[in-house]
Scaffold this active site. Structure first.
Site, short mmCIF file in Angstrom:
data_model
loop_
_atom_site.label_atom_id
_atom_site.label_comp_id
_atom_site.label_asym_id
_atom_site.label_seq_id
_atom_site.Cartn_x
_atom_site.Cartn_y
_atom_site.Cartn_z
N CYS A 24 -16.50 -10.01 6.16
CA CYS A 24 -15.81 -8.23 5.32
C CYS A 24 -14.41 -8.41 4.88
CB CYS A 24 -15.24 -7.98 6.87
SG CYS A 24 -14.72 -6.08 6.46
N CYS A 43 -19.59 1.18 8.50
CA CYS A 43 -18.86 0.79 10.29
C CYS A 43 -17.57 1.63 9.84
CB CYS A 43 -18.08 -0.43 9.31
SG CYS A 43 -17.24 -1.70 10.47
N CYS A 77 0.56 0.55 10.82
CA CYS A 77 0.32 -0.12 9.33
C CYS A 77 1.04 -1.20 8.99
CB CYS A 77 -1.11 -0.06 8.44
SG CYS A 77 -1.70 -1.49 7.67
N CYS A 119 0.29 5.27 6.89
CA CYS A 119 -0.89 5.16 8.74
C CYS A 119 0.38 4.33 8.91
CB CYS A 119 -1.19 4.13 8.00
SG CYS A 119 -2.57 4.89 6.92
N ARG A 163 -18.26 -2.81 18.28
CA ARG A 163 -16.79 -3.90 17.93
C ARG A 163 -16.06 -4.38 18.76
NH1 ARG A 163 -17.31 -4.15 12.64
NH2 ARG A 163 -19.14 -5.65 11.92
N CYS A 198 -19.78 -6.75 3.61
CA CYS A 198 -18.76 -5.46 4.16
C CYS A 198 -17.69 -5.46 3.41
CB CYS A 198 -18.30 -5.62 5.81
SG CYS A 198 -17.63 -3.87 6.56
N CYS A 253 0.87 -1.32 -0.13
CA CYS A 253 0.18 0.21 -0.10
C CYS A 253 0.67 1.60 0.42
CB CYS A 253 -0.76 -0.25 1.59
SG CYS A 253 -2.16 1.77 1.40
N1 SAM Z 1 -6.79 0.26 3.26
C1 SAM Z 1 -7.57 0.82 3.79
C2 SAM Z 1 -7.95 1.70 4.47
O1 SAM Z 1 -7.39 1.71 5.49
O2 SAM Z 1 -9.26 2.32 4.11
C3 SAM Z 1 -9.06 -1.06 4.02
C4 SAM Z 1 -7.74 -1.30 4.95
S1 SAM Z 1 -7.75 -0.98 6.38
C5 SAM Z 1 -6.04 -2.16 7.13
C6 SAM Z 1 -8.92 -0.78 8.27
C7 SAM Z 1 -8.09 -0.62 8.72
O3 SAM Z 1 -7.75 -1.57 9.47
C8 SAM Z 1 -7.05 0.76 9.16
O4 SAM Z 1 -8.68 2.25 9.12
C9 SAM Z 1 -7.20 0.27 10.61
O5 SAM Z 1 -7.73 1.35 11.57
C10 SAM Z 1 -7.12 -0.88 11.26
N2 SAM Z 1 -5.80 -1.07 11.26
C11 SAM Z 1 -4.47 -1.44 10.11
N3 SAM Z 1 -3.68 -1.70 11.09
C12 SAM Z 1 -4.15 -2.23 12.10
C13 SAM Z 1 -3.38 -2.79 13.29
N4 SAM Z 1 -1.89 -2.90 13.68
N5 SAM Z 1 -3.61 -2.70 14.52
C14 SAM Z 1 -4.46 -1.92 14.75
N6 SAM Z 1 -5.64 -1.99 13.39
C15 SAM Z 1 -5.10 -1.94 12.23
C1 DTB Z 2 -10.84 -2.32 11.50
O1 DTB Z 2 -11.16 -1.38 11.99
N1 DTB Z 2 -9.84 -3.83 11.93
C2 DTB Z 2 -10.22 -4.18 10.73
C3 DTB Z 2 -10.86 -4.51 9.67
N2 DTB Z 2 -11.76 -2.49 10.19
C4 DTB Z 2 -10.44 -4.38 8.48
C5 DTB Z 2 -8.80 -4.65 10.37
C6 DTB Z 2 -7.31 -5.10 11.32
C7 DTB Z 2 -6.13 -5.16 10.91
C8 DTB Z 2 -5.17 -5.45 12.00
C9 DTB Z 2 -3.76 -5.40 11.41
C10 DTB Z 2 -3.69 -6.96 10.42
O2 DTB Z 2 -4.45 -8.05 11.07
O3 DTB Z 2 -2.86 -6.05 9.79
FE1 SF4 Z 3 -3.00 1.81 3.43
FE2 SF4 Z 3 -2.67 -0.12 5.42
FE3 SF4 Z 3 -3.43 2.58 5.70
FE4 SF4 Z 3 -4.88 1.31 4.87
S1 SF4 Z 3 -4.49 1.44 7.02
S2 SF4 Z 3 -4.32 2.44 3.37
S3 SF4 Z 3 -3.88 -0.67 4.12
S4 SF4 Z 3 -1.38 1.33 5.39
#
Ligand code: SAM
Ligand code: DTB
Ligand code: SF4
Length: 342
Positions: A113, A204, A76, A73, A276, A144, A69
């Site tokens: 989801c 959501c 992430c 973030c 959740r 979702c 990606c």
């Molecule tokens: N890429 C898309 C976006 O960011 O909008 C969708 C997938 S993204 C992984 C969805 C959500 O997962 C993020 O907005 C964040 O709130 C959550 N998330 C990602 N990494 C995480 C982590 N290490 N711990 C907790 N929540 C996480």
């Molecule tokens: C949300 O609020 N948490 C989920 C889902 N929406 C997509 C993602 C959590 C991701 C945790 C880190 C990972 O497994 O990569």
């Molecule tokens: Fe990309 Fe992760 Fe940010 Fe979603 S949360 S936009 S997958 S860097």
């Protein structure tokens, strides 16, 4: 020559937009500051008024497009710029998605989801997701998707495909946001949420705690969520899963009881939402999860994987629910949990 008297005219008062603020931040903070037992008691009262207090929704996640990606973030593992050991993959073929959805259903999940590591979907990728949504829905699961920012017309296409919920998190309070992400701003997120709401897809939307924010900033996130009109139907509360290689790895973890407080505040301020208990559950232990249910959480991610990190095994979750005398939601529409604008 008679001259007009000079009259002084006071400048017009700036017209403030009328935004209904049901919950000023200071009131949300006051909830956080309550004695723990008082806070949980209030959350239980609200919870029991609106839901079966022993029922939990099981939602299974699948990463349909992993890694690579372009965003930054700080939490992430899927951001290409961080060295986290996640390998980028192409979008999954439909049959693999359906196999996962069937398996989730056979284990008792009611919501499926699909998550993609995109900043925003390209139209040709969106077509593939539309197909997935149609087919997963045909299996009798709620659908979702979380695909990043949505552009003009994209929410409509998802709606036409039958998407029930779109997940797009605010992640944190506006004033803490720039500490976590720089490649898109808060307003971008609000715009996508408005598009989703505008076409009638259920929202959501939640955030992450344990990123080094203050209690006031946690209250700020909750205030943003609960003052949306209407507030989201689903509110994921994530506890940061710390992944080596991400900038937030090594952050002081949040006190588990403060996490429980956050859940209770979500329940009180968004009485009819599905709250959740999301990422971070594996690290939590049974006692804290039980307190989260007592605080009003009534949904979990179910299945041994989140997107790239681990989640408790489904069997372990079944044991925990049994121990607590809790049961899973069946897929009949729960009329009491429909959020409407007030
Ligand atoms: N890429 C898309 C976006 O960011 O909008 C969708 C997938 S993204 C992984 C969805 C959500 O997962 C993020 O907005 C964040 O709130 C959550 N998330 C990602 N990494 C995480 C982590 N290490 N711990 C907790 N929540 C996480
Ligand atoms: C949300 O609020 N948490 C989920 C889902 N929406 C997509 C993602 C959590 C991701 C945790 C880190 C990972 O497994 O990569
Ligand atoms: Fe990309 Fe992760 Fe940010 Fe979603 S949360 S936009 S997958 S860097």
């Amino acid at each position: 020559m008679s001259s007009q008297p000079i009259t002084f005219q006071a400048p017009a008062a700036p017209v403030a937009p009328i935004v209904p603020t049901k919950w000023p931040v200071e009131d949300v903070l006051a909830l956080f500051n309550l004695p723990f037992n008082d806070l949980l008691y209030r959350a239980q009262l609200v919870h029991r008024e609106n839901f079966d207090a022993n029922e939990v929704e099981l939602a299974t996640l699948l990463s349909i497009k992993t890694g690579g990606c372009p965003e930054d973030c700080g939490y992430c593992p899927q951001a290409a710029r961080y060295d986290t050991g996640v390998t980028a993959q192409k979008i999954l073929p439909l049959d693999e998605v359906l196999a996962a959805a069937r398996e989730a259903k056979s284990h008792g999940a009611t919501r499926f989801c699909m998550g993609a590591a995109w900043r925003e979907p390209k139209d040709r990728d969106l077509e593939k997701v539309e197909e997935m949504v149609r087919e997963v829905k045909a299996l009798g699961l709620e659908t979702c998707a979380t695909l990043g920012m949505l552009g003009e017309g994209q929410a409509e296409k998802l709606k036409d495909a039958g998407l029930d919920y779109y997940n797009h998190n605010l992640d944190t309070a506006p004033e803490f946001y720039s500490n976590i992400i720089s490649t898109r701003d808060y307003q971008n997120r609000l715009d996508t949420l408005e598009r989703v709401r505008g076409v009638g897809i259920k929202v959501c939307c939640g955030g992450i705690v344990g990123m080094g924010e203050s209690r006031l900033q946690r209250a700020g996130l909750m205030a943003q969520l609960c003052n949306m009109d209407p507030y989201p139907e689903s509110v994921p509360v994530n506890n940061l899963v710390q992944v080596e290689g991400t900038p937030l790895h090594g952050t002081e973890p949040i006190d588990p009881l403060e996490f429980v407080r956050t859940v209770a505040v979500a329940r009180i301020t968004m009485p009819k939402a599905r709250v959740r208990l999301s990422a971070g559950r594996r690290e939590m232990g049974e006692a804290i999860q039980a307190l989260c249910f007592l605080a009003g959480a009534n949904s979990i991610f179910y299945g041994d994987k989140l997107l790239t990190t681990g989640n408790p095994e489904a069997d372990a979750d079944q044991v925990l629910l049994k121990k607590l005398g809790m049961h899973s939601r069946n897929n009949a529409i729960d009329a009491r949990c429909e959020v409407t604008s007030s």
